[in-house]
Design a protein around this motif. Structure first.
Motif, PDB file in Angstrom:
ATOM      1  N   VAL A 108      31.440 -40.043  59.348  1.00 34.33           N
ATOM      2  CA  VAL A 108      30.502 -40.575  60.015  1.00 34.33           C
ATOM      3  C   VAL A 108      30.814 -41.728  60.134  1.00 34.33           C
ATOM      4  O   VAL A 108      31.183 -42.460  61.041  1.00 34.33           O
ATOM      5  N   ARG A 109      29.856 -42.408  59.282  1.00 34.57           N
ATOM      6  CA  ARG A 109      30.203 -43.800  58.874  1.00 34.57           C
ATOM      7  C   ARG A 109      31.193 -44.367  59.140  1.00 34.57           C
ATOM      8  O   ARG A 109      32.076 -45.272  59.810  1.00 34.57           O
ATOM      9  N   ARG A 110      32.739 -43.916  58.575  1.00 35.77           N
ATOM     10  CA  ARG A 110      34.420 -44.333  58.434  1.00 35.77           C
ATOM     11  C   ARG A 110      34.447 -44.012  59.655  1.00 35.77           C
ATOM     12  O   ARG A 110      34.771 -44.568  60.593  1.00 35.77           O
ATOM     13  N   LEU A 111      33.851 -42.738  60.273  1.00 41.02           N
ATOM     14  CA  LEU A 111      34.836 -42.702  61.505  1.00 41.02           C
ATOM     15  C   LEU A 111      34.148 -44.068  62.575  1.00 41.02           C
ATOM     16  O   LEU A 111      34.520 -44.476  63.998  1.00 41.02           O
ATOM     17  N   SER A 112      33.087 -43.868  62.754  1.00 40.45           N
ATOM     18  CA  SER A 112      32.475 -45.079  63.782  1.00 40.45           C
ATOM     19  C   SER A 112      33.021 -46.125  64.235  1.00 40.45           C
ATOM     20  O   SER A 112      31.840 -47.352  64.522  1.00 40.45           O
TER      21      SER A 112
END
Ligand SMILES: Nc1ncnc2c1ncn2[C@@H]1O[C@H](COP(=O)(O)OP(=O)(O)OP(=O)(O)O)[C@@H](O)[C@H]1O
Ligand SMILES: Nc1ncnc2c1ncn2[C@@H]1O[C@H](COP(=O)(O)OP(=O)(O)OP(=O)(O)O)[C@@H](O)[C@H]1O
Ligand SMILES: [Mg+2]
Ligand SMILES: [Mg+2]
Lengths: 166, 163, 166, 163
Positions: A108-112
């Motif tokens: 999620v962090r990467r995509l965010s």
């Protein structure tokens, strides 16, 4: 139209396999195009995931946490391919153990960086990756209030009694 | 991106409340029953969700704050949502604002960028951004495993939707 | 038979109201005998719970955590009246915030002096009330193992990576 | 009380494993997919659950360990469960041991206190302790809210069961 689908699907397949590598280390996952069951039915997509050390089994036999991870991998694979304006996730990590929760949050962090997420949660690790944090409380008059919109200690009051942290 | 959400009289949100969302990860926390999922439903309702059973209700009038201890019921529920597209696109508006109201007696109105419109216009306009009440982009409480029980044709439809 | 039912039901009603007082401080709950919907239908039991500061609403409109608490209060009310030999609860606290989880565990602990509970969990507070603790792991050969049956640090290895604690 | 559970070849529990339960609170922890709910299903299966869909399976042969990386499938699944009543009762046995086996080819056998019996005997015997696969005393993963969706007649049936 079908070619447009095939293009998108090929990328989604790759992203799904990538996501499963993160969520099921040592395991493998893929999306398979399948023949329709009926004469005039549509082609379909089937999910196949084999966790590390295990054999291929129907999704129904997998655990609650495994099924949550698989469903989230599918959602994230599409987000990595053709992101929606935002993703609204309400307590989607409820069945995940601590290690898997952190793996999911890594994705999620990467995509965010490119995509917005709005996540409702009771889990402290999820709170820790927040860029913006909202605390909701119920007043004694039966009306909800939003108590904070900032990171840092102003949310402490709400999070301490509600977010699971030990 | 979800930019802003304004609510008043919607479910447990009796008083007017605004949320300004930021880029990246927005997290909502709070005790059980405080109103978090009600916020998710406000978003989904403003996108034009017409199935009351997807909003834990039997009818749309149940969206109106129905009172609490020493606090009377509201007469109207109103939600306003402002969104921008996932990616800058010269062919798309930079922002869309949708608003939806329902009175306790069931009168429903919709607005698009401040102008009265039909529900269909809301659906079509948000559709150009890839937004709608049924998208995979919204995973409701208790629904995360839905993808695992979906039939192959349904999963294909989800991917087609994104294409 | 009907008198036997009425005797039991009266006690279950009292215990349910007691349990709701613990799980919904300031709120109120009761079990109501209701007329059958059809001509020849059975009498039924309906649940009514009003959390503090709120008005009476259908159970369907309540939150996931509230519904979990209500269902658990019903189960515990029967356990307080006519206990089963044991209660097997698989991740029943998944939707509870930290405060409500501890309220629920207070009731379980109280009852556990007379009644046995077997609880599967990812939550640290639940681990903390254990009298006996079992750690399950999956081997690289796809077979499950039980790694520990004792309290104390021998379970640490399993619990550290799986039990949510912060 | 649940005294003891012995399994071999049941779902992910390929090797023979025993659990000695104690009084009070017994807690089972472990990573996702490690086998915790499989243990719950072993208990429910040994109580005589006949609906395969309540065991995340299409048929009872799926209870047999079907192999892993470098580990072949088992030929038999067997679960043995020892229970004592909730309260000392001179009219009841102090303990009951039920055992259930199924082979990969579908042959099913049952035992009551070490003696071959029918499934019906298992149901009746455990019934005297108030135990059975359908009791409210067992809340399966994802099922905690079931009481909230139950119809009034069903809730009454649960209370009658206890009476
Ligand atoms: N029309 C309404 N008027 C007033 N209150 C309402 C209305 N509809 C729902 N509510 C209240 O909203 C509460 C549920 O809120 P919500 O589902 O948002 O909680 P939540 O924060 O998501 O909790 P959880 O963590 O348990 O999921 C219920 O207690 C209900 O009484
Ligand atoms: N017949 C079988 N043979 C071998 N392995 C099996 C069999 N049936 C199920 N499994 C395995 O058991 C695993 C699921 O175990 P279980 O549901 O007990 O996990 P869990 O510990 O409850 O996890 P969670 O915390 O996610 O609920 C699946 O990964 C599945 O591959
Ligand atoms: Mg909620
Ligand atoms: Mg499980």
């Amino acid at each position: 139209v079908t070619d447009g689908f095939q293009q998108i699907f090929t990328v989604v397949q790759e992203r799904f396999t990538d996501a499963i590598e993160v969520l099921f280390p040592g395991g493998a996952g893929r999306l398979v195009a399948v023949e329709p069951e009926d004469e005039d039915g549509e082609m379909g997509i089937e999910i196949s995931v084999v966790p590390a050390g295990k054999r291929a089994r129907p999704l129904a036999m997998m655990s609650g946490g495994e099924r949550s991870l698989i469903a989230l991998a599918f959602c994230l694979a599409i987000a990595m391919t053709r992101p929606a304006p935002f993703y609204l996730l309400d307590e989607v990590e409820a069945a995940l153990d601590d290690t898997n929760l952190r793996r999911f949050l890594t994705l999620v962090r990467r995509l965010s960086k490119e995509t917005q997420f709005v996540m409702i949660t009771h889990q402290q690790p999820t709170v820790e990756i927040a860029d913006t944090l909202f605390g909701v409380t119920m007043g004694s008059d039966g009306a909800s209030q939003i108590v904070s919109r900032r990171l840092g200690d102003s949310i402490e009051g709400v999070a301490r009694t509600t977010v699971r942290r030990q | 991106m979800l930019r802003r959400l304004d609510l008043r009289g919607f479910k447990s949100f009796a008083s007017p409340i605004s949320l300004d969302f930021g880029p990246g990860v927005n997290v909502i926390v709070g005790p059980n029953g405080s109103g978090k999922s009600n916020l998710a439903e406000a978003i989904v309702w403003s996108m034009g969700e017409q199935r009351a059973n997807k909003l834990r209700a039997a009818g749309m009038t149940e969206m109106v704050f129905s009172g609490g201890d020493g606090r009377p019921a509201a007469g109207v529920a109103e939600v306003r949502m402002t969104v921008s597209p996932a990616i800058d696109d010269p062919g798309l508006p930079t922002e869309i604002e949708v608003a939806r109201r329902v009175t306790r007696t069931g009168e429903a109105t919709y607005q698009l960028n401040g102008t009265s419109c039909r529900l269909l216009d809301v659906h079509e306009s948000l559709g150009t951004f890839g937004l709608g009440p049924d998208a995979l982009a919204v995973i409701r409480q208790g629904q995360v495993e839905a993808v695992c029980t979906a039939r192959p044709a349904d999963l294909r439809a989800v991917v087609e939707e994104a294409a």
